[in-house]
Design a protein around this motif. Structure first.
Motif, PDB file in Angstrom:
ATOM      1  N   VAL A  68      11.355  28.133  22.129  1.00 49.51           N
ATOM      2  CA  VAL A  68      10.359  27.374  22.899  1.00 49.51           C
ATOM      3  C   VAL A  68      10.759  25.902  22.859  1.00 49.51           C
ATOM      4  O   VAL A  68      11.091  25.372  21.801  1.00 49.51           O
ATOM      5  CB  VAL A  68       8.941  27.550  22.313  1.00 49.51           C
ATOM      6  N   SER A  69      10.727  25.262  24.011  1.00 57.18           N
ATOM      7  CA  SER A  69      10.994  23.825  24.074  1.00 57.18           C
ATOM      8  C   SER A  69       9.696  23.044  23.892  1.00 57.18           C
ATOM      9  O   SER A  69       8.671  23.386  24.490  1.00 57.18           O
ATOM     10  CB  SER A  69      11.632  23.443  25.412  1.00 57.18           C
ATOM     11  N   MET A 155      20.042  23.559  30.313  1.00 57.40           N
ATOM     12  CA  MET A 155      20.033  24.161  28.973  1.00 57.40           C
ATOM     13  C   MET A 155      18.602  24.424  28.507  1.00 57.40           C
ATOM     14  O   MET A 155      18.309  25.467  27.911  1.00 57.40           O
ATOM     15  CB  MET A 155      20.760  23.264  27.975  1.00 57.40           C
ATOM     16  N   PHE A 156      17.694  23.471  28.762  1.00 57.68           N
ATOM     17  CA  PHE A 156      16.291  23.679  28.399  1.00 57.68           C
ATOM     18  C   PHE A 156      15.741  24.934  29.068  1.00 57.68           C
ATOM     19  O   PHE A 156      15.097  25.771  28.438  1.00 57.68           O
ATOM     20  CB  PHE A 156      15.444  22.478  28.811  1.00 57.68           C
ATOM     21  N   VAL A 157      15.991  25.058  30.365  1.00 58.81           N
ATOM     22  CA  VAL A 157      15.421  26.167  31.125  1.00 58.81           C
ATOM     23  C   VAL A 157      16.093  27.489  30.761  1.00 58.81           C
ATOM     24  O   VAL A 157      15.430  28.517  30.604  1.00 58.81           O
ATOM     25  CB  VAL A 157      15.549  25.896  32.642  1.00 58.81           C
ATOM     26  N   LYS A 158      17.400  27.476  30.594  1.00 59.79           N
ATOM     27  CA  LYS A 158      18.140  28.712  30.337  1.00 59.79           C
ATOM     28  C   LYS A 158      17.813  29.309  28.972  1.00 59.79           C
ATOM     29  O   LYS A 158      17.724  30.530  28.822  1.00 59.79           O
ATOM     30  CB  LYS A 158      19.648  28.454  30.449  1.00 59.79           C
ATOM     31  N   TYR A 159      17.621  28.445  27.965  1.00 62.60           N
ATOM     32  CA  TYR A 159      17.487  28.955  26.602  1.00 62.60           C
ATOM     33  C   TYR A 159      16.072  28.853  26.046  1.00 62.60           C
ATOM     34  O   TYR A 159      15.847  29.106  24.866  1.00 62.60           O
ATOM     35  CB  TYR A 159      18.491  28.242  25.688  1.00 62.60           C
ATOM     36  N   SER A 160      15.101  28.514  26.870  1.00 60.14           N
ATOM     37  CA  SER A 160      13.704  28.463  26.439  1.00 60.14           C
ATOM     38  C   SER A 160      12.910  29.567  27.126  1.00 60.14           C
ATOM     39  O   SER A 160      13.125  29.851  28.304  1.00 60.14           O
ATOM     40  CB  SER A 160      13.075  27.107  26.774  1.00 60.14           C
ATOM     41  N   GLN A 161      11.990  30.148  26.378  1.00 58.10           N
ATOM     42  CA  GLN A 161      11.095  31.156  26.950  1.00 58.10           C
ATOM     43  C   GLN A 161       9.691  30.597  27.196  1.00 58.10           C
ATOM     44  O   GLN A 161       8.812  31.308  27.671  1.00 58.10           O
ATOM     45  CB  GLN A 161      11.016  32.374  26.030  1.00 58.10           C
ATOM     46  N   ALA A 162       9.488  29.328  26.863  1.00 53.99           N
ATOM     47  CA  ALA A 162       8.207  28.668  27.102  1.00 53.99           C
ATOM     48  C   ALA A 162       8.386  27.171  26.884  1.00 53.99           C
ATOM     49  O   ALA A 162       9.322  26.745  26.198  1.00 53.99           O
ATOM     50  CB  ALA A 162       7.121  29.205  26.166  1.00 53.99           C
ATOM     51  N   ALA A 179       9.832  22.222  35.226  1.00 51.08           N
ATOM     52  CA  ALA A 179       9.502  23.587  34.819  1.00 51.08           C
ATOM     53  C   ALA A 179       8.473  24.215  35.756  1.00 51.08           C
ATOM     54  O   ALA A 179       8.624  25.368  36.181  1.00 51.08           O
ATOM     55  CB  ALA A 179       8.980  23.587  33.379  1.00 51.08           C
ATOM     56  N   VAL A 180       7.431  23.465  36.076  1.00 49.72           N
ATOM     57  CA  VAL A 180       6.385  23.999  36.951  1.00 49.72           C
ATOM     58  C   VAL A 180       6.957  24.361  38.316  1.00 49.72           C
ATOM     59  O   VAL A 180       6.640  25.412  38.890  1.00 49.72           O
ATOM     60  CB  VAL A 180       5.242  22.975  37.107  1.00 49.72           C
ATOM     61  N   ARG A 186       9.566  30.519  41.902  1.00 50.05           N
ATOM     62  CA  ARG A 186      10.193  31.748  41.423  1.00 50.05           C
ATOM     63  C   ARG A 186      11.711  31.644  41.342  1.00 50.05           C
ATOM     64  O   ARG A 186      12.427  32.630  41.496  1.00 50.05           O
ATOM     65  CB  ARG A 186       9.794  32.943  42.306  1.00 50.05           C
ATOM     66  N   LYS A 187      12.197  30.440  41.094  1.00 54.30           N
ATOM     67  CA  LYS A 187      13.619  30.262  40.846  1.00 54.30           C
ATOM     68  C   LYS A 187      13.990  30.763  39.453  1.00 54.30           C
ATOM     69  O   LYS A 187      15.144  31.043  39.178  1.00 54.30           O
ATOM     70  CB  LYS A 187      14.007  28.784  40.985  1.00 54.30           C
ATOM     71  N   ILE A 188      12.997  30.836  38.572  1.00 55.23           N
ATOM     72  CA  ILE A 188      13.195  31.403  37.248  1.00 55.23           C
ATOM     73  C   ILE A 188      12.063  32.380  36.975  1.00 55.23           C
ATOM     74  O   ILE A 188      11.007  32.335  37.623  1.00 55.23           O
ATOM     75  CB  ILE A 188      13.227  30.321  36.139  1.00 55.23           C
ATOM     76  N   THR A 189      12.262  33.264  36.001  1.00 54.13           N
ATOM     77  CA  THR A 189      11.204  34.174  35.582  1.00 54.13           C
ATOM     78  C   THR A 189      10.036  33.362  35.047  1.00 54.13           C
ATOM     79  O   THR A 189      10.210  32.401  34.307  1.00 54.13           O
ATOM     80  CB  THR A 189      11.719  35.117  34.481  1.00 54.13           C
ATOM     81  N   ARG A 190       8.844  33.746  35.427  1.00 54.57           N
ATOM     82  CA  ARG A 190       7.669  32.990  34.999  1.00 54.57           C
ATOM     83  C   ARG A 190       7.558  32.963  33.480  1.00 54.57           C
ATOM     84  O   ARG A 190       7.677  33.992  32.820  1.00 54.57           O
ATOM     85  CB  ARG A 190       6.401  33.613  35.588  1.00 54.57           C
ATOM     86  N   PHE A 191       7.365  31.779  32.932  1.00 53.72           N
ATOM     87  CA  PHE A 191       7.118  31.673  31.499  1.00 53.72           C
ATOM     88  C   PHE A 191       5.987  30.681  31.267  1.00 53.72           C
ATOM     89  O   PHE A 191       5.676  29.848  32.130  1.00 53.72           O
ATOM     90  CB  PHE A 191       8.374  31.311  30.712  1.00 53.72           C
TER      91      PHE A 191
END
Length: 269
Positions: A68-69, A155-162, A179-180, A186-191
């Motif tokens: 988590v970041s 890196m923040f987005v790729k390796y964080s789940q929240a 992030a929002v 929907r460019k990334i899986t919703r977290f």
């Protein structure tokens, strides 16, 4: 050969005409050692530096556990309520099974790293080269310094789940809305994205609801992308529960797909 064709030069994937026509070939420029060394600072060479930052980041972070970041102001001083809150959140994230990722600097970043570190968890810092001195804090197990903001953001987005976001300035807002936007589009899986500090973030959320929503700039469902709280336990619990729901949803989809495949096979038989 037409005049247009004579004035056209192909350089790899690029097509050059008119004033853009080069006076020398790529091989000439490669093999000629005369002239200034300014070429090493040109944009094509920056691409290699950018590539190197991606490779270094991917290689170093590829095997970190679920993380988590935590974002927030670098100006927050030790001993303040916000600093202590970030320390508590860092420790609670470790207890919940997460590594903690921050921007690696002082303030809230240092506090979250400290909380995870002192609790025995994995603490990661992704720093950024700035005009003023800002070294990585002393509570980091894995630290990286980036030249480029957009590589660091990846890196923040790729390796964080929240994301858990405490009070901060323009940099914190940039990270929050990055992030929002990625989740909304929907460019990334919703977290889960958690804002900690109702007094600090409440006015922003009111403006989003009263101005952006009412003017049709966002949808009603977009308000659910942000969870606001003052309670560190609730912040971490929201992350855990969101991941549990997502895991259950994926399992249900997989089971439904297996069932549909079995039914199709049975019908075909």
């Amino acid at each position: 050969m037409t005049d247009d064709a004579a004035r056209t030069h192909r350089q790899g994937p690029a097509t050059l005409r008119g004033l853009a026509l080069p006076k020398t070939t790529t091989d000439q420029r490669l093999l000629d050692n005369r002239g200034p060394a300014d070429w090493v600072h040109a944009d094509p060479w920056r691409v290699l530096r950018i590539q190197a930052e991606f490779v270094e980041g991917f290689g170093l972070l590829a095997e970190i556990p679920q993380a988590v970041s935590v974002f927030g102001s670098a100006r927050t001083k030790p001993g303040t309520a916000e600093y202590d809150l970030a320390v508590d959140i860092g420790a609670r994230l470790h207890e919940a099974g997460y590594a903690v990722i921050t921007g690696g600097g002082p303030g809230i970043m240092e506090a979250a790293n400290k909380g995870a570190d002192e609790a025995g968890g994995l603490s990661v810092g992704l720093g950024i080269e700035l005009p003023f001195e800002q070294r990585l804090n002393d509570h980091i197990d894995i630290g990286l310094e980036f030249r480029y903001f957009f590589v660091r953001k990846t890196m923040f987005v790729k390796y964080s789940q929240a994301f858990i976001v405490l009070p901060g300035g323009f940099g914190t807002l940039d990270e929050l809305f990055e992030a929002v936007t990625l989740v909304q589009t929907r460019k990334i899986t919703r977290f889960p994205i958690v804002l900690v500090g109702t007094a600090f973030w409440g006015g922003l959320l009111d403006w989003i609801k009263d101005v952006m929503l009412t003017s049709g700039k966002i949808a009603e469902a977009d308000l659910d992308l942000l969870h606001l709280t003052d309670d560190p336990d609730e912040a971490v619990r929201h992350v855990v529960e969101a991941h549990q729901k997502e895991a259950a949803r994926r399992l249900a989809e997989e089971e439904a797909a297996v069932e549909a495949t079995a039914e199709g096979a049975g019908t075909g038989g």
